[in-house]
Write a protein that holds these residues in place. Structure first.
Motif, PDB file in Angstrom:
ATOM      1  N   ALA A  57       0.829  -1.208   0.000  1.00 38.16           N
ATOM      2  CA  ALA A  57       0.000   0.000   0.000  1.00 38.16           C
ATOM      3  C   ALA A  57       0.859   1.252   0.000  1.00 38.16           C
ATOM      4  N   ARG A  58       0.407   2.278  -0.728  1.00 39.02           N
ATOM      5  CA  ARG A  58       1.045   3.598  -0.694  1.00 39.02           C
ATOM      6  C   ARG A  58       0.284   4.446   0.311  1.00 39.02           C
ATOM      7  N   PHE A  59       1.009   5.197   1.123  1.00 33.43           N
ATOM      8  CA  PHE A  59       0.373   6.068   2.100  1.00 33.43           C
ATOM      9  C   PHE A  59       1.296   7.223   2.430  1.00 33.43           C
ATOM     10  N   VAL A  60       0.765   8.215   3.120  1.00 31.56           N
ATOM     11  CA  VAL A  60       1.511   9.423   3.454  1.00 31.56           C
ATOM     12  C   VAL A  60       1.863   9.420   4.934  1.00 31.56           C
ATOM     13  N   ILE A  61       3.068   9.872   5.233  1.00 31.35           N
ATOM     14  CA  ILE A  61       3.495  10.128   6.608  1.00 31.35           C
ATOM     15  C   ILE A  61       3.870  11.602   6.654  1.00 31.35           C
ATOM     16  N   SER A  62       3.283  12.326   7.599  1.00 31.91           N
ATOM     17  CA  SER A  62       3.552  13.760   7.691  1.00 31.91           C
ATOM     18  C   SER A  62       4.043  14.133   9.084  1.00 31.91           C
ATOM     19  N   ALA A  63       4.622  15.322   9.163  1.00 33.65           N
ATOM     20  CA  ALA A  63       5.117  15.821  10.442  1.00 33.65           C
ATOM     21  C   ALA A  63       4.006  15.893  11.488  1.00 33.65           C
ATOM     22  N   PRO A  64       2.826  16.471  11.160  1.00 33.52           N
ATOM     23  CA  PRO A  64       1.769  16.530  12.179  1.00 33.52           C
ATOM     24  C   PRO A  64       1.298  15.152  12.654  1.00 33.52           C
ATOM     25  N   MET A  65       1.324  14.153  11.766  1.00 32.54           N
ATOM     26  CA  MET A  65       0.909  12.807  12.166  1.00 32.54           C
ATOM     27  C   MET A  65       1.775  12.272  13.298  1.00 32.54           C
ATOM     28  N   LEU A  66       3.048  12.648  13.297  1.00 30.62           N
ATOM     29  CA  LEU A  66       3.981  12.165  14.311  1.00 30.62           C
ATOM     30  C   LEU A  66       4.207  13.172  15.428  1.00 30.62           C
TER      31      LEU A  66
END
Length: 75
Positions: free
Chosen positions: A15-24
């Motif tokens: 699967a392709r997905f996004v990881i962002s600064a706010p998520m962490l």
């Protein structure tokens, strides 16, 4: 805030997905440093799959989010 491992584990292999600064819960500078290590060596259970999105902070570009692809699970 969810941790990185729980975000990755929620995704199916491939699967392709996004990881962002706010998520962490990270600011742009801290996330940029972390993302640079992923670019160089891959992340825990994923590889980068696309061009990182950058944000300008005080005239400097920092990685704000990345698109990644979950690797197949190891047997």
């Amino acid at each position: 805030m969810p941790d990185l491992q729980s975000i990755v584990e929620k995704q199916k292999p491939g699967a392709r997905f996004v990881i962002s600064a706010p998520m962490l819960g990270l600011d742009a500078v801290a996330f940029d440093r972390l993302a640079q290590t992923w670019i160089a060596a891959g992340g825990p259970g994923f590889v980068l799959d696309g061009i990182p999105f950058r944000k300008v902070v005080d005239g400097q570009f920092f990685i704000q989010r990345v698109t990644v692809k979950r690797m197949a699970e190891q047997l």
